[in-house]
Design a protein around this motif. Structure first.
Motif, PDB file in Angstrom:
ATOM      1  N   THR A 139      -3.239  -4.729  -5.472  1.00  0.00           N
ATOM      2  CA  THR A 139      -2.807  -5.732  -4.500  1.00  0.00           C
ATOM      3  C   THR A 139      -1.405  -5.430  -4.010  1.00  0.00           C
ATOM      4  OG1 THR A 139      -4.156  -7.470  -5.529  1.00  0.00           O
ATOM      5  CG2 THR A 139      -2.315  -8.197  -4.144  1.00  0.00           C
ATOM      6  N   VAL A 140      -1.204  -5.563  -2.722  1.00  0.00           N
ATOM      7  CA  VAL A 140       0.127  -5.494  -2.122  1.00  0.00           C
ATOM      8  C   VAL A 140       0.514  -6.896  -1.681  1.00  0.00           C
ATOM      9  CG1 VAL A 140       1.511  -4.617  -0.207  1.00  0.00           C
ATOM     10  CG2 VAL A 140      -0.125  -3.111  -1.348  1.00  0.00           C
ATOM     11  N   LEU A 141       1.609  -7.407  -2.233  1.00  0.00           N
ATOM     12  CA  LEU A 141       2.160  -8.689  -1.790  1.00  0.00           C
ATOM     13  C   LEU A 141       3.231  -8.399  -0.750  1.00  0.00           C
ATOM     14  CD1 LEU A 141       2.716 -11.750  -1.903  1.00  0.00           C
ATOM     15  CD2 LEU A 141       4.220 -11.319  -3.855  1.00  0.00           C
ATOM     16  N   ASN A 142       2.957  -8.757   0.491  1.00  0.00           N
ATOM     17  CA  ASN A 142       3.922  -8.524   1.562  1.00  0.00           C
ATOM     18  C   ASN A 142       4.760  -9.778   1.740  1.00  0.00           C
ATOM     19  OD1 ASN A 142       5.420  -7.865   3.800  1.00  0.00           O
ATOM     20  ND2 ASN A 142       3.706  -7.082   4.999  1.00  0.00           N
ATOM     21  N   ILE A 179       7.769 -12.333  -9.087  1.00  0.00           N
ATOM     22  CA  ILE A 179       8.152 -11.642 -10.320  1.00  0.00           C
ATOM     23  C   ILE A 179       8.179 -12.613 -11.496  1.00  0.00           C
ATOM     24  CG2 ILE A 179      10.107 -10.490 -11.464  1.00  0.00           C
ATOM     25  CD1 ILE A 179      10.567  -9.032  -8.786  1.00  0.00           C
ATOM     26  N   ASP A 180       8.651 -13.831 -11.258  1.00  0.00           N
ATOM     27  CA  ASP A 180       8.618 -14.854 -12.305  1.00  0.00           C
ATOM     28  C   ASP A 180       7.185 -15.093 -12.769  1.00  0.00           C
ATOM     29  OD1 ASP A 180       9.704 -17.303 -13.801  1.00  0.00           O
ATOM     30  OD2 ASP A 180       8.237 -18.214 -12.450  1.00  0.00           O
ATOM     31  N   LEU A 181       6.258 -15.169 -11.824  1.00  0.00           N
ATOM     32  CA  LEU A 181       4.849 -15.383 -12.157  1.00  0.00           C
ATOM     33  C   LEU A 181       4.291 -14.207 -12.955  1.00  0.00           C
ATOM     34  CD1 LEU A 181       2.347 -17.288 -11.548  1.00  0.00           C
ATOM     35  CD2 LEU A 181       1.823 -15.671  -9.709  1.00  0.00           C
ATOM     36  N   VAL A 182       4.620 -12.992 -12.540  1.00  0.00           N
ATOM     37  CA  VAL A 182       4.131 -11.794 -13.226  1.00  0.00           C
ATOM     38  C   VAL A 182       4.658 -11.731 -14.660  1.00  0.00           C
ATOM     39  CG1 VAL A 182       4.328  -9.276 -13.297  1.00  0.00           C
ATOM     40  CG2 VAL A 182       3.756 -10.426 -11.144  1.00  0.00           C
ATOM     41  N   PRO A 202       1.826 -11.293 -18.244  1.00  0.00           N
ATOM     42  CA  PRO A 202       1.774  -9.830 -18.360  1.00  0.00           C
ATOM     43  C   PRO A 202       0.377  -9.287 -18.618  1.00  0.00           C
ATOM     44  CG  PRO A 202       2.687 -10.812 -20.346  1.00  0.00           C
ATOM     45  CD  PRO A 202       2.577 -11.914 -19.345  1.00  0.00           C
ATOM     46  N   ASP A 203      -0.525 -10.137 -19.112  1.00  0.00           N
ATOM     47  CA  ASP A 203      -1.895  -9.690 -19.351  1.00  0.00           C
ATOM     48  C   ASP A 203      -2.709  -9.639 -18.065  1.00  0.00           C
ATOM     49  OD1 ASP A 203      -1.601 -12.489 -19.228  1.00  0.00           O
ATOM     50  OD2 ASP A 203      -3.574 -12.786 -20.135  1.00  0.00           O
ATOM     51  N   ARG A 204      -2.225 -10.293 -17.008  1.00  0.00           N
ATOM     52  CA  ARG A 204      -2.963 -10.349 -15.752  1.00  0.00           C
ATOM     53  C   ARG A 204      -2.428  -9.388 -14.687  1.00  0.00           C
ATOM     54  NH1 ARG A 204      -6.073 -14.998 -14.332  1.00  0.00           N
ATOM     55  NH2 ARG A 204      -6.380 -16.402 -16.105  1.00  0.00           N
ATOM     56  N   PHE A 205      -1.092  -9.191 -14.673  1.00  0.00           N
ATOM     57  CA  PHE A 205      -0.480  -8.425 -13.593  1.00  0.00           C
ATOM     58  C   PHE A 205       0.511  -7.404 -14.138  1.00  0.00           C
ATOM     59  CE2 PHE A 205      -1.030 -12.892 -12.083  1.00  0.00           C
ATOM     60  CZ  PHE A 205      -2.111 -12.666 -11.246  1.00  0.00           C
ATOM     61  N   ARG A 206       0.560  -6.273 -13.473  1.00  0.00           N
ATOM     62  CA  ARG A 206       1.545  -5.233 -13.774  1.00  0.00           C
ATOM     63  C   ARG A 206       2.107  -4.735 -12.448  1.00  0.00           C
ATOM     64  NH1 ARG A 206      -1.398  -1.985 -16.698  1.00  0.00           N
ATOM     65  NH2 ARG A 206      -2.165  -0.771 -14.934  1.00  0.00           N
ATOM     66  N   VAL A 207       3.428  -4.845 -12.259  1.00  0.00           N
ATOM     67  CA  VAL A 207       4.058  -4.416 -11.012  1.00  0.00           C
ATOM     68  C   VAL A 207       4.354  -2.927 -11.083  1.00  0.00           C
ATOM     69  CG1 VAL A 207       6.030  -4.700  -9.469  1.00  0.00           C
ATOM     70  CG2 VAL A 207       5.039  -6.702 -10.604  1.00  0.00           C
ATOM     71  N   VAL A 258       2.025  -4.221  -6.015  1.00  0.00           N
ATOM     72  CA  VAL A 258       3.246  -3.784  -5.334  1.00  0.00           C
ATOM     73  C   VAL A 258       3.832  -5.005  -4.629  1.00  0.00           C
ATOM     74  CG1 VAL A 258       4.086  -2.519  -3.314  1.00  0.00           C
ATOM     75  CG2 VAL A 258       2.708  -1.342  -5.032  1.00  0.00           C
ATOM     76  N   ILE A 259       5.133  -5.232  -4.805  1.00  0.00           N
ATOM     77  CA  ILE A 259       5.795  -6.382  -4.194  1.00  0.00           C
ATOM     78  C   ILE A 259       6.778  -5.895  -3.143  1.00  0.00           C
ATOM     79  CG2 ILE A 259       7.282  -8.384  -4.581  1.00  0.00           C
ATOM     80  CD1 ILE A 259       6.194  -8.560  -7.404  1.00  0.00           C
TER      81      ILE A 259
END
Length: 436
Positions: A122-125, A40-43, A47-52, A27-28
Motif C-alpha cells: 500500500t502507498v499512503l499518499n 506512523i503512530d498507527l503503524v 507492528p503485527d499488521r503494518f511495516r513501513v 510506503v508513506i
C-alpha cells in the motif's frame, strides 16, 4: 455499489487482499506532515499488521524524517529538496548505531514518484497539493493499493487516475470520503439517492461576507476542531477544501454533482452521510481524529482495533446541522462549476487557489480576495477543450498558466488596495489640516 461499471472507490471490492496473517508493507508519502505523522503512530501501535518500507518528505523537517526512518527501520527515504541530502545523511548517521546500514536516499522532485512505485502493498499518499499527482499515478501503474489522502491529485488529474486505477485499487483517506466509503458498503450504487458531505464550517462559521473582509491569517489558522497543515486549514476557512471534496466525491463514487450535498456540522462528529432511495440515511461518526480514516486506508477490508477514540455514550452531547451559506462561502459552488466543466478546469481552480492562499499568508491578499481572484482566473480560463484526452502535460500547462495569472491578479489587487489606502490617508490628512 456493486453494479457495473465500478466506481473508483468501491467498498465491496478488494484489489489485493493479503493472505493469512502477514503484515502489509506500506510506503508513506508526506511522512512529516499531519497525515504522515498520524499514520506512523498507527503503524507503531500495530507492528503485527503494518511495516513501513519507505518514507518521503519535502525536506523541511529533516530531524523528524531521520527519526521516523530510524524508528521504523525503513529501506528507503525520499526527499524532494536535493540540497537537504547532506543534512539528512548527517541526521541519519547520528541516529543509527555504528555499523548499522543507513537507508537508501532518493532525492529530487521525482523522488516521491520513484518511491511510490517501489515494492510494497500500500502507498499512503499524504502529500499536500497537486504535486501529489505523479506519485498517485506511479503507485497505480505499479499495481499498489493506493490509500489516497492527497485529494488534489484526483481533482486535477481525474481522467488520468481513472484510466490507470483498477477496481478496488483506491481507498479514500479523507475523513469525509472514508465515511462515505463505509456507509456505501450498506447498499448498491443504484440504492443511493444522495451523498451528504459534512463541513465543520471552519473558524468563520456564521460570519457574513462583509464580516470576513478583515480577518487575519491567525484567525484563519484557528480551526475549531481539526489540527492540520496551514494550506488545508486555510482551505477549510474558505471552504475551498469542501469544494474540492465535492469534486472528489463525484470522481470516487460516480455520483452526479446534483446529488452531492454539503451540510455544516460544527462538531465534526458525523464525517459524512449517504441517503438511500428508501429514505434511510447512514452516517459514519467518530470523534475528530484522522487515525480512523487512515486505518481504513491501510487496513481495508479489515478494521484496526482501537485505531482512534470512540464516543463515550454515557455523556450528553449535542450534534447540530446547518445549511451552507453560499454567499459568504462561494467556493463550493465554484468547485461544482469547474467539476462539471472537467478537463483542465479543476487544475486551474486548484492551482489558482494554492497561489492565492500563499498570497493571503504573506499579506498580499485579503481573505475575501482569495475566492475573488480564483473566480476570475477560472472565468478567464473558460471552458476546456472537449473531444480530446487529458494528459499530464495539459494539467501542468494549465496549472502554470493559472499560477502565473493568479499571482498577477493578486499583485494588481494589492497595488489597488495600497493606492486606495494612500488616497484615504491623504484625504484624512487634508481634512485635519483644513480643520486646523
Amino acid at each position: 455499489m456493486t453494479d457495473s461499471p465500478a466506481p473508483l472507490a468501491d467498498p465491496h471490492l478488494v484489489f489485493d487482499p493479503v493472505a493469512g496473517d502477514g503484515s502489509r508493507d506500506v510506503v508513506i508519502l508526506g511522512s512529516t506532515g499531519s497525515i504522515g505523522t498520524q499514520a506512523i503512530d498507527l503503524v507503531l501501535r500495530n507492528p503485527d499488521r503494518f511495516r513501513v518500507t519507505g518514507l518521503s518528505a519535502a525536506g523541511g523537517r529533516i530531524a523528524l524524517l531521520a527519526e521516523q526512518a530510524h524508528q521504523l527501520r525503513v529501506r528507503t527515504v525520499a526527499v524532494a529538496r536535493e540540497d537537504a541530502v547532506p543534512a539528512l545523511r548527517e541526521a541519519l548517521s547520528a541516529r543509527y548505531g555504528a555499523g548499522e546500514p543507513l537507508p537508501e536516499i532518493l532525492a529530487g522532485p521525482e523522488a516521491a514518484t520513484h518511491l511510490a512505485a517501489t515494492d510494497c502493498h500500500t502507498v499512503l499518499n499524504g502529500i499536500t497539493g497537486s504535486i501529489g499527482l505523479a506519485p498517485t499515478l506511479a503507485a497505480l501503474e505499479a499495481g499498489r493499493t493506493l490509500a489516497l489522502a492527497n485529494k488534489e491529485s484526483l481533482i486535477v488529474g481525474g481522467p488520468l487516475v481513472k484510466a490507470l486505477a483498477k477496481p478496488g485499487q483506491i481507498i479514500p483517506v479523507d475523513s469525509e470520503h472514508a465515511a462515505l466509503f463505509q456507509a456505501l458498503a450498506a447498499g448498491t450504487r443504484s440504492d443511493v439517492r444522495k451523498l451528504v458531505v459534512t463541513a465543520s464550517g471552519g473558524p468563520f462559521r456564521g460570519r457574513t461576507k462583509a464580516q470576513l473582509a478583515d480577518v487575519t491569517v491567525e484567525d484563519a489558522l484557528a480551526h475549531p476542531t481539526w489540527a492540520m497543515g496551514p494550506v488545508i486549514t486555510i482551505n477549510s476557512a474558505t471552504l475551498v477544501n469542501k469544494g474540492l471534496e465535492v469534486i472528489e466525491a463525484h470522481l470516487l463514487y460516480d455520483i452526479p454533482f446534483d446529488r452531492i450535498e454539503v451540510v455544516v456540522h460544527p462538531q465534526s462528529y458525523v464525517h459524512s452521510m449517504v441517503e438511500f432511495t428508501d429514505g434511510s440515511t447512514l452516517a459514519q461518526a467518530t470523534p475528530p481524529d484522522m487515525r480512523g480514516p487512515i486505518a481504513i486506508g491501510l487496513g481495508w477490508p479489515e478494521r484496526v482495533p482501537d485505531a482512534a477514540p470512540a464516543f463515550d455514550w454515557s455523556k450528553a452531547s449535542t450534534w447540530e446541522f446547518f445549511p451552507l451559506d453560499t454567499e459568504a462561502f462561494p467556493s463550493v459552488g465554484l468547485a461544482r462549476h469547474v467539476g462539471q466543466l472537467a478537463g483542465t478546469a479543476p487544475a486551474v481552480f486548484n492551482a489558482a487557489n494554492e497561489e492565492c492562499v500563499e498570497a493571503f499568508r504573506s499579506g498580499g491578499l485579503p481573505f475575501n480576495g482569495i475566492m475573488e481572484t480564483v473566480t476570475r482566473v477560472v472565468e478567464e480560463h473558460g471552458t476546456p477543450c472537449t473531444g480530446t484526452s487529458l494528459t499530464v502535460a495539459d494539467v501542468l500547462e494549465a496549472e502554470t498558466w493559472a499560477r502565473t495569472r493568479a499571482r498577477e491578479l493578486a499583485h494588481q489587487m494589492k497595488t489597488h488596495q495600497t493606492l486606495q489606502t494612500q488616497t484615504q490617508q491623504a484625504k484624512t490628512q487634508q481634512a485635519a489640516e483644513a480643520r486646523a
